[in-house]
Motif scaffolding. Sequence first.
Motif, PDB file in Angstrom:
ATOM      1  N   ARG A   1     -50.740  -8.379 -47.792  1.00  0.00           N
ATOM      2  CA  ARG A   1     -52.355  -7.923 -47.714  1.00  0.00           C
ATOM      3  C   ARG A   1     -52.359  -6.427 -47.266  1.00  0.00           C
ATOM      4  NH1 ARG A   1     -51.666 -13.362 -46.735  1.00  0.00           N
ATOM      5  NH2 ARG A   1     -53.198 -14.475 -47.810  1.00  0.00           N
ATOM      6  N   ILE A   2     -53.153  -5.528 -47.724  1.00  0.00           N
ATOM      7  CA  ILE A   2     -53.302  -4.387 -47.548  1.00  0.00           C
ATOM      8  C   ILE A   2     -54.755  -4.248 -47.034  1.00  0.00           C
ATOM      9  CG2 ILE A   2     -53.218  -2.061 -48.165  1.00  0.00           C
ATOM     10  CD1 ILE A   2     -51.048  -2.654 -50.485  1.00  0.00           C
ATOM     11  N   GLY A   3     -54.877  -3.547 -45.656  1.00  0.00           N
ATOM     12  CA  GLY A   3     -56.018  -3.750 -45.125  1.00  0.00           C
ATOM     13  C   GLY A   3     -56.715  -2.248 -45.200  1.00  0.00           C
ATOM     14  N   PRO A   4     -58.053  -2.068 -44.686  1.00  0.00           N
ATOM     15  CA  PRO A   4     -58.624  -0.801 -44.783  1.00  0.00           C
ATOM     16  C   PRO A   4     -57.875   0.410 -43.773  1.00  0.00           C
ATOM     17  CG  PRO A   4     -59.947  -2.391 -43.342  1.00  0.00           C
ATOM     18  CD  PRO A   4     -58.673  -3.202 -44.140  1.00  0.00           C
ATOM     19  N   GLY A   5     -57.774   1.356 -44.331  1.00  0.00           N
ATOM     20  CA  GLY A   5     -57.051   2.417 -43.658  1.00  0.00           C
ATOM     21  C   GLY A   5     -55.585   2.567 -43.608  1.00  0.00           C
ATOM     22  N   ASP A   6     -55.038   1.410 -44.198  1.00  0.00           N
ATOM     23  CA  ASP A   6     -53.575   1.318 -44.211  1.00  0.00           C
ATOM     24  C   ASP A   6     -52.780   2.452 -44.968  1.00  0.00           C
ATOM     25  OD1 ASP A   6     -53.840  -0.897 -42.514  1.00  0.00           O
ATOM     26  OD2 ASP A   6     -53.053  -2.429 -44.217  1.00  0.00           O
TER      27      ASP A   6
ATOM     28  N   ASN B   1     -61.579   5.134 -52.852  1.00  0.00           N
ATOM     29  CA  ASN B   1     -61.092   4.735 -51.316  1.00  0.00           C
ATOM     30  C   ASN B   1     -59.887   4.030 -51.264  1.00  0.00           C
ATOM     31  OD1 ASN B   1     -61.868   2.113 -52.465  1.00  0.00           O
ATOM     32  ND2 ASN B   1     -64.029   2.278 -51.464  1.00  0.00           N
ATOM     33  N   VAL B   2     -59.412   3.685 -52.325  1.00  0.00           N
ATOM     34  CA  VAL B   2     -57.906   3.305 -52.485  1.00  0.00           C
ATOM     35  C   VAL B   2     -57.281   3.946 -53.578  1.00  0.00           C
ATOM     36  CG1 VAL B   2     -56.464   1.108 -53.024  1.00  0.00           C
ATOM     37  CG2 VAL B   2     -58.693   0.786 -51.958  1.00  0.00           C
ATOM     38  N   LEU B   3     -56.033   4.520 -52.983  1.00  0.00           N
ATOM     39  CA  LEU B   3     -55.321   5.613 -53.809  1.00  0.00           C
ATOM     40  C   LEU B   3     -53.890   5.018 -53.636  1.00  0.00           C
ATOM     41  CD1 LEU B   3     -55.792   8.447 -55.042  1.00  0.00           C
ATOM     42  CD2 LEU B   3     -54.872   9.327 -52.977  1.00  0.00           C
ATOM     43  N   LEU B   4     -53.448   4.824 -55.207  1.00  0.00           N
ATOM     44  CA  LEU B   4     -51.841   4.493 -55.433  1.00  0.00           C
ATOM     45  C   LEU B   4     -51.184   5.608 -56.166  1.00  0.00           C
ATOM     46  CD1 LEU B   4     -52.607   0.975 -56.747  1.00  0.00           C
ATOM     47  CD2 LEU B   4     -52.368   1.438 -54.341  1.00  0.00           C
ATOM     48  N   LEU B   5     -50.089   5.898 -55.366  1.00  0.00           N
ATOM     49  CA  LEU B   5     -49.331   6.965 -55.708  1.00  0.00           C
ATOM     50  C   LEU B   5     -48.055   6.878 -56.293  1.00  0.00           C
ATOM     51  CD1 LEU B   5     -50.471   9.903 -53.365  1.00  0.00           C
ATOM     52  CD2 LEU B   5     -51.596   9.243 -55.307  1.00  0.00           C
ATOM     53  N   ASP B   6     -47.458   6.988 -57.529  1.00  0.00           N
ATOM     54  CA  ASP B   6     -46.099   6.612 -58.045  1.00  0.00           C
ATOM     55  C   ASP B   6     -45.428   7.995 -57.847  1.00  0.00           C
ATOM     56  OD1 ASP B   6     -43.897   5.655 -58.955  1.00  0.00           O
ATOM     57  OD2 ASP B   6     -44.806   4.599 -60.499  1.00  0.00           O
TER      58      ASP B   6
ATOM     59  N   THR C   1     -57.445   3.751 -48.209  1.00  0.00           N
ATOM     60  CA  THR C   1     -55.963   3.003 -48.063  1.00  0.00           C
ATOM     61  C   THR C   1     -55.091   3.941 -48.944  1.00  0.00           C
ATOM     62  OG1 THR C   1     -57.412   0.913 -47.484  1.00  0.00           O
ATOM     63  CG2 THR C   1     -54.995   0.964 -48.758  1.00  0.00           C
ATOM     64  N   LEU C   2     -53.951   3.943 -48.359  1.00  0.00           N
ATOM     65  CA  LEU C   2     -52.971   4.744 -49.255  1.00  0.00           C
ATOM     66  C   LEU C   2     -51.861   3.854 -49.406  1.00  0.00           C
ATOM     67  CD1 LEU C   2     -52.356   7.667 -50.449  1.00  0.00           C
ATOM     68  CD2 LEU C   2     -51.570   8.164 -48.202  1.00  0.00           C
ATOM     69  N   VAL C   3     -51.131   4.021 -50.517  1.00  0.00           N
ATOM     70  CA  VAL C   3     -49.834   3.283 -50.899  1.00  0.00           C
ATOM     71  C   VAL C   3     -49.210   4.193 -52.009  1.00  0.00           C
ATOM     72  CG1 VAL C   3     -48.657   1.357 -51.988  1.00  0.00           C
ATOM     73  CG2 VAL C   3     -51.035   1.099 -50.763  1.00  0.00           C
ATOM     74  N   VAL C   4     -47.922   4.661 -51.284  1.00  0.00           N
ATOM     75  CA  VAL C   4     -47.228   5.633 -51.829  1.00  0.00           C
ATOM     76  C   VAL C   4     -45.796   5.272 -52.141  1.00  0.00           C
ATOM     77  CG1 VAL C   4     -46.357   7.908 -51.561  1.00  0.00           C
ATOM     78  CG2 VAL C   4     -48.350   7.611 -50.809  1.00  0.00           C
ATOM     79  N   VAL C   5     -45.421   5.205 -53.555  1.00  0.00           N
ATOM     80  CA  VAL C   5     -43.895   5.300 -53.816  1.00  0.00           C
ATOM     81  C   VAL C   5     -43.342   6.347 -54.014  1.00  0.00           C
ATOM     82  CG1 VAL C   5     -42.412   4.395 -55.656  1.00  0.00           C
ATOM     83  CG2 VAL C   5     -44.212   3.094 -55.048  1.00  0.00           C
ATOM     84  N   SER C   6     -42.426   6.825 -53.277  1.00  0.00           N
ATOM     85  CA  SER C   6     -41.720   8.311 -53.315  1.00  0.00           C
ATOM     86  C   SER C   6     -40.293   8.125 -52.716  1.00  0.00           C
ATOM     87  CB  SER C   6     -42.402   9.310 -52.577  1.00  0.00           C
ATOM     88  OG  SER C   6     -42.045  10.574 -52.705  1.00  0.00           O
ATOM     89  N   HIS C   7     -39.406   9.148 -53.491  1.00  0.00           N
ATOM     90  CA  HIS C   7     -38.098   9.151 -52.842  1.00  0.00           C
ATOM     91  C   HIS C   7     -37.756  10.243 -51.949  1.00  0.00           C
ATOM     92  CE1 HIS C   7     -38.310  12.096 -56.438  1.00  0.00           C
ATOM     93  NE2 HIS C   7     -37.526  12.903 -55.538  1.00  0.00           N
ATOM     94  N   ASP C   8     -39.208  10.972 -51.747  1.00  0.00           N
ATOM     95  CA  ASP C   8     -39.328  12.215 -50.866  1.00  0.00           C
ATOM     96  C   ASP C   8     -39.605  11.583 -49.434  1.00  0.00           C
ATOM     97  OD1 ASP C   8     -40.073  14.218 -49.442  1.00  0.00           O
ATOM     98  OD2 ASP C   8     -40.949  15.492 -50.994  1.00  0.00           O
ATOM     99  N   ARG C   9     -38.421  11.413 -48.658  1.00  0.00           N
ATOM    100  CA  ARG C   9     -38.685  10.840 -47.566  1.00  0.00           C
ATOM    101  C   ARG C   9     -39.541  11.775 -46.315  1.00  0.00           C
ATOM    102  NH1 ARG C   9     -32.883  10.220 -44.637  1.00  0.00           N
ATOM    103  NH2 ARG C   9     -33.929   9.900 -42.715  1.00  0.00           N
ATOM    104  N   TYR C  10     -39.612  12.898 -46.378  1.00  0.00           N
ATOM    105  CA  TYR C  10     -40.500  13.812 -45.825  1.00  0.00           C
ATOM    106  C   TYR C  10     -41.918  13.519 -45.848  1.00  0.00           C
ATOM    107  CZ  TYR C  10     -41.893  18.057 -43.766  1.00  0.00           C
ATOM    108  OH  TYR C  10     -42.281  19.185 -43.041  1.00  0.00           O
ATOM    109  N   LEU C  11     -42.319  13.205 -47.205  1.00  0.00           N
ATOM    110  CA  LEU C  11     -43.838  13.101 -47.485  1.00  0.00           C
ATOM    111  C   LEU C  11     -44.162  11.734 -47.219  1.00  0.00           C
ATOM    112  CD1 LEU C  11     -46.038  13.805 -49.829  1.00  0.00           C
ATOM    113  CD2 LEU C  11     -45.162  11.884 -50.897  1.00  0.00           C
ATOM    114  N   VAL C  12     -43.217  10.601 -47.174  1.00  0.00           N
ATOM    115  CA  VAL C  12     -43.398   9.376 -46.626  1.00  0.00           C
ATOM    116  C   VAL C  12     -43.589   9.157 -45.229  1.00  0.00           C
ATOM    117  CG1 VAL C  12     -42.694   6.925 -46.595  1.00  0.00           C
ATOM    118  CG2 VAL C  12     -42.453   8.122 -48.530  1.00  0.00           C
ATOM    119  N   GLU C  13     -43.003  10.070 -44.376  1.00  0.00           N
ATOM    120  CA  GLU C  13     -43.047  10.008 -43.204  1.00  0.00           C
ATOM    121  C   GLU C  13     -44.075  10.791 -42.686  1.00  0.00           C
ATOM    122  OE1 GLU C  13     -39.061  11.622 -42.058  1.00  0.00           O
ATOM    123  OE2 GLU C  13     -38.354   9.654 -41.623  1.00  0.00           O
TER     124      GLU C  13
END
Length: 598
Positions: A306-311, A425-430, A454-466
Amino acid sequence: MANLVNLESVDKSYGERMLLDGVSLGVGEGERIGVVGLNGGGKTTLLEVLAGITTPDSGRVSHTRGVRLGVVTQRTELPEGSTVGGVVLADYDAEHEWASDARVRSIVEGLGIAALGLDTPTGTLSGGERRRVALAAALVAELDLVVLDEPTNHLDIEGVRWLAEHLIARRSALVVVTHDRWFLDTVCGRTWEVADGRVEQYEGGYADWVFARAERARLAATAEEKRRNLARKELAWLQRGAKARTSKPRYRVEAAEALISDVPDPRDSVELLAFAKRRLGKTVLELEDVSPVAGERTLLDHATWRIGPGDRVGIVGVNGSGKTTLLRLLAGEADPVTGRRVEGKTVRLAHLRQELDDLPGDLRVLQAVEKVASRVSLGKQELSASQLAERLGFGRARQWTPVADLSGGERRRLQLVRLLMSEPNVLLLDEPTNDLDIDTLQQLEDLLDSWAGTLVVVSHDRYLVERVCDSAVALFGDGRITHLPGGIDEYLSTRDRLEAAPKASRASQAEPRAERGAAPATAPGLSAAQWRAATKELGKLERRLDAVHTRENELHEALAEAATDPDRLQRLNADLKAVLAEKDELEQRWLETSEALE
């Protein structure tokens, strides 16, 4: 220290664009140099001139006699009709020759070459797989200088870490173009910035380069302009966030503190969360009891998330673990075999895919953006289509370029601009960092800092994820979505344990028991008692390593908090050195014990 390569007053232009203008520099033995700059600014051209692939218009390029040079650029071609093994292991006549070499085995396994299959024809590989094969072939060779152009683009987080450790361990000099800032700061001792035909040289890695840029801005700008300067904001985050967990930065703490003393935190999480709840309500995206299937593999097994508002969540995992499939499930672009997807009534979702198949090639850049919207509100900022395009690297003149004429990196940026203009208002970034230069990444992160949703990111860039995410989850191949309270560090340590477990299991099962009550199987050369003692010791070492790792993180956080207290800094630094020394000793003992059990 002798230079392996020298450039003297080198000029290189394409048409009317001068990419290198009177550049003079050299690469010394054992130096590790990171190259940064805007897309199209001349980074790849500099590498190709340095390696002798491209001839300069004027000036001189000289290589030391007999220098062994390996080059992997974005245009690297593999021989027609070749196999993976034939390219990577071309210098070995038999399998036992390379299999007995620990260094070569590490490269074959670390870059996933064995998983591709040594007999696989290179003609059947994807672009990313071909790049990995070319990279492995270069690293297998004994070289004096390795030249790499965006080597991390098609590696997962583990692969990036392995490559960093490998390049640090080998004695070869290195010149690398990459937008991966963690990689730059971990591997490189010098930085070259290519801009306006010139190459500025800096001591140190990414953090030192950011500091130098921020210092230049401080000297040149007014107080309010300084506050808005992205380089200073980036430096503030480095000092307070991820960089505070490492033994860097090397620049003077007093100067850095003075420079960022009036810079606010990257984002006000409380305010953004409250705003996101007002926009989204309680339900955003939910996956209940889902089981998607890819071929013969079950990527998730009756998983619920479950992904909530602002996650703001980062998804990590090895290549092929199902990250992109999970995003497609969240986006509603794929249906699970079991379970269901629930989407809130107020959700406006945007999905940045890795494919570039939704851009109108018959329009110009600004027209393609305005086709979505003419103005956009991002948090407290209101921007026109032209202003947002300029923030993400499209200057006023470039905005009138036909979309069909854009490079891959520019098309990626245009795709991002169009997504943000739709005010989701929900952004999925691959993999949003692919083909983006560091300046554009900083601009993107700044935009996301003030973006309420709400933001969900798939990335190999650990700097961006953090930097942009508040939490992380992992796909470990066990059918579950695993929350990572410790972030990327926890993911990597968990992967290390998972990799080590099968080895210990194989050792324990190597010799089946002859009868009930017989001694357990042991590694060759160990008695049953010795094997039990070694296994017990391995467990103790792993527990102690976990405790030391926790203590190391605590000390890094304490160092960041004590940045203005020299006496406390000195005490904490002494404690950290002792912890790191103990960690090195424990890791060495763990390796020795593990090898004895194999």
